[in-house]
Design a protein around this motif. Structure first.
Motif, mmCIF file in Angstrom:
data_model
loop_
_atom_site.group_PDB
_atom_site.id
_atom_site.type_symbol
_atom_site.label_atom_id
_atom_site.label_comp_id
_atom_site.label_asym_id
_atom_site.label_seq_id
_atom_site.Cartn_x
_atom_site.Cartn_y
_atom_site.Cartn_z
ATOM 1 N N THR A 130 39.717 24.673 27.307
ATOM 2 C CA THR A 130 38.604 25.313 28.007
ATOM 3 C C THR A 130 37.699 26.051 27.041
ATOM 4 O O THR A 130 36.467 25.935 27.094
ATOM 5 C CB THR A 130 39.134 26.283 29.088
ATOM 6 O OG1 THR A 130 39.814 25.522 30.090
ATOM 7 C CG2 THR A 130 38.013 27.072 29.724
ATOM 8 N N TRP A 131 38.294 26.819 26.132
ATOM 9 C CA TRP A 131 37.472 27.609 25.206
ATOM 10 C C TRP A 131 36.697 26.725 24.243
ATOM 11 O O TRP A 131 35.589 27.062 23.827
ATOM 12 C CB TRP A 131 38.320 28.663 24.505
ATOM 13 C CG TRP A 131 38.742 29.686 25.499
ATOM 14 C CD1 TRP A 131 40.008 29.903 25.987
ATOM 15 C CD2 TRP A 131 37.892 30.601 26.205
ATOM 16 N NE1 TRP A 131 39.992 30.888 26.934
ATOM 17 C CE2 TRP A 131 38.706 31.342 27.099
ATOM 18 C CE3 TRP A 131 36.526 30.862 26.186
ATOM 19 C CZ2 TRP A 131 38.190 32.334 27.937
ATOM 20 C CZ3 TRP A 131 36.014 31.842 27.022
ATOM 21 C CH2 TRP A 131 36.848 32.571 27.887
ATOM 22 N N SER A 182 37.916 16.515 28.018
ATOM 23 C CA SER A 182 37.314 17.390 29.023
ATOM 24 C C SER A 182 35.938 16.890 29.432
ATOM 25 O O SER A 182 35.248 16.227 28.653
ATOM 26 C CB SER A 182 37.195 18.808 28.476
ATOM 27 O OG SER A 182 38.453 19.265 28.038
ATOM 28 N N GLN A 220 41.891 26.762 40.250
ATOM 29 C CA GLN A 220 42.468 25.781 39.338
ATOM 30 C C GLN A 220 43.441 24.917 40.112
ATOM 31 O O GLN A 220 44.295 25.427 40.833
ATOM 32 C CB GLN A 220 43.185 26.446 38.165
ATOM 33 C CG GLN A 220 43.790 25.434 37.206
ATOM 34 C CD GLN A 220 44.381 26.069 35.965
ATOM 35 O OE1 GLN A 220 44.483 27.285 35.851
ATOM 36 N NE2 GLN A 220 44.756 25.240 35.014
ATOM 37 N N LEU A 224 39.002 23.000 37.171
ATOM 38 C CA LEU A 224 38.815 24.447 37.230
ATOM 39 C C LEU A 224 37.387 24.797 37.616
ATOM 40 O O LEU A 224 36.454 24.065 37.277
ATOM 41 C CB LEU A 224 39.103 25.084 35.873
ATOM 42 C CG LEU A 224 40.526 24.971 35.363
ATOM 43 C CD1 LEU A 224 40.619 23.946 34.274
ATOM 44 C CD2 LEU A 224 40.985 26.309 34.864
ATOM 45 N N THR A 282 38.940 17.991 23.391
ATOM 46 C CA THR A 282 38.815 19.440 23.241
ATOM 47 C C THR A 282 40.114 20.086 22.772
ATOM 48 O O THR A 282 40.143 21.290 22.510
ATOM 49 C CB THR A 282 38.389 20.090 24.567
ATOM 50 O OG1 THR A 282 39.259 19.633 25.595
ATOM 51 C CG2 THR A 282 36.947 19.750 24.914
ATOM 52 N N GLY A 286 34.911 28.030 36.985
ATOM 53 C CA GLY A 286 34.742 29.270 36.238
ATOM 54 C C GLY A 286 33.443 29.953 36.618
ATOM 55 O O GLY A 286 32.446 29.296 36.911
ATOM 56 N N HIS A 346 40.016 18.762 32.829
ATOM 57 C CA HIS A 346 40.718 18.379 31.606
ATOM 58 C C HIS A 346 41.720 17.290 31.975
ATOM 59 O O HIS A 346 42.396 17.396 33.002
ATOM 60 C CB HIS A 346 41.515 19.549 31.018
ATOM 61 C CG HIS A 346 40.716 20.742 30.635
ATOM 62 N ND1 HIS A 346 39.672 20.704 29.737
ATOM 63 C CD2 HIS A 346 40.832 22.037 31.021
ATOM 64 C CE1 HIS A 346 39.191 21.933 29.582
ATOM 65 N NE2 HIS A 346 39.869 22.752 30.357
ATOM 66 N N ALA A 355 38.321 32.336 35.735
ATOM 67 C CA ALA A 355 38.700 31.203 36.581
ATOM 68 C C ALA A 355 38.883 31.711 38.005
ATOM 69 O O ALA A 355 39.580 32.702 38.231
ATOM 70 C CB ALA A 355 39.988 30.581 36.068
ATOM 71 N N ASP A 412 44.029 25.857 28.718
ATOM 72 C CA ASP A 412 43.205 27.033 28.433
ATOM 73 C C ASP A 412 42.553 26.918 27.059
ATOM 74 O O ASP A 412 41.369 27.236 26.893
ATOM 75 C CB ASP A 412 44.052 28.301 28.528
ATOM 76 C CG ASP A 412 43.215 29.557 28.382
ATOM 77 O OD1 ASP A 412 42.294 29.765 29.203
ATOM 78 O OD2 ASP A 412 43.471 30.338 27.443
#
Length: 141
Positions: free
Chosen positions: A33-34, A77, A59, A107, A4, A109, A91, A56, A30
């Motif tokens: 994550t997206w 990820s 974490q 994490l 990722t 979310g 991750h 979040a 981060d």
């Protein structure tokens, strides 16, 4: 685990002790994550057009090896859990040259209605995609 993020550690990512500062680990995680969220349909377009967000709420990070200027890193990820309003994922950052794991983060979310500032259910399509991607990977935290 799917890739990722891929990137390089620049000198300005390093602190006075010569290794990448924690703020840059978090920043690279981060970005990963997206990319992960986009794969399940939580894209910037979806979030904007539906007035939704992801926040979040927890974490945890384990730093395993130092990362230095010039190192190339890869983040892989995995989704660990998908519920109506919650996604838990991890991750794993690796040194691309050695393959060594340098850091791991887990994490949690929560899907958010940005108008009410309250959690709300994920759309069925995104929840189904997320559920299909859940793995039993043990991040070791």
């Amino acid at each position: 685990m799917d890739v990722t993020y891929q990137g390089t550690v620049y000198p300005w990512h390093c602190d006075h002790m010569g290794h990448m500062n924690v703020m840059w680990y978090v920043g690279k995680f981060d970005e990963a994550t997206w990319h992960l969220f986009s794969r399940i349909g939580l894209t910037p377009g979806y979030l904007r057009s539906h007035d939704r967000g992801m926040v979040a709420v927890d974490q945890r990070i384990s730093y395993r090896q130092e990362v230095l200027a010039g190192d190339v890193v890869v983040i892989r990820s995995a989704l660990l859990e998908a519920r109506s309003k919650v996604i838990r994922f991890c991750h794993r950052m690796e040194n691309a040259e050695t393959g060594d794991t340098v850091a791991v983060t887990v994490l949690t979310g929560v899907h958010l209605d940005r108008k009410t500032r309250r959690s709300c259910p994920l759309p069925e399509e995104q929840l189904a995609r997320a559920t299909a991607m859940v793995t039993d990977y043990d991040p070791g935290l």
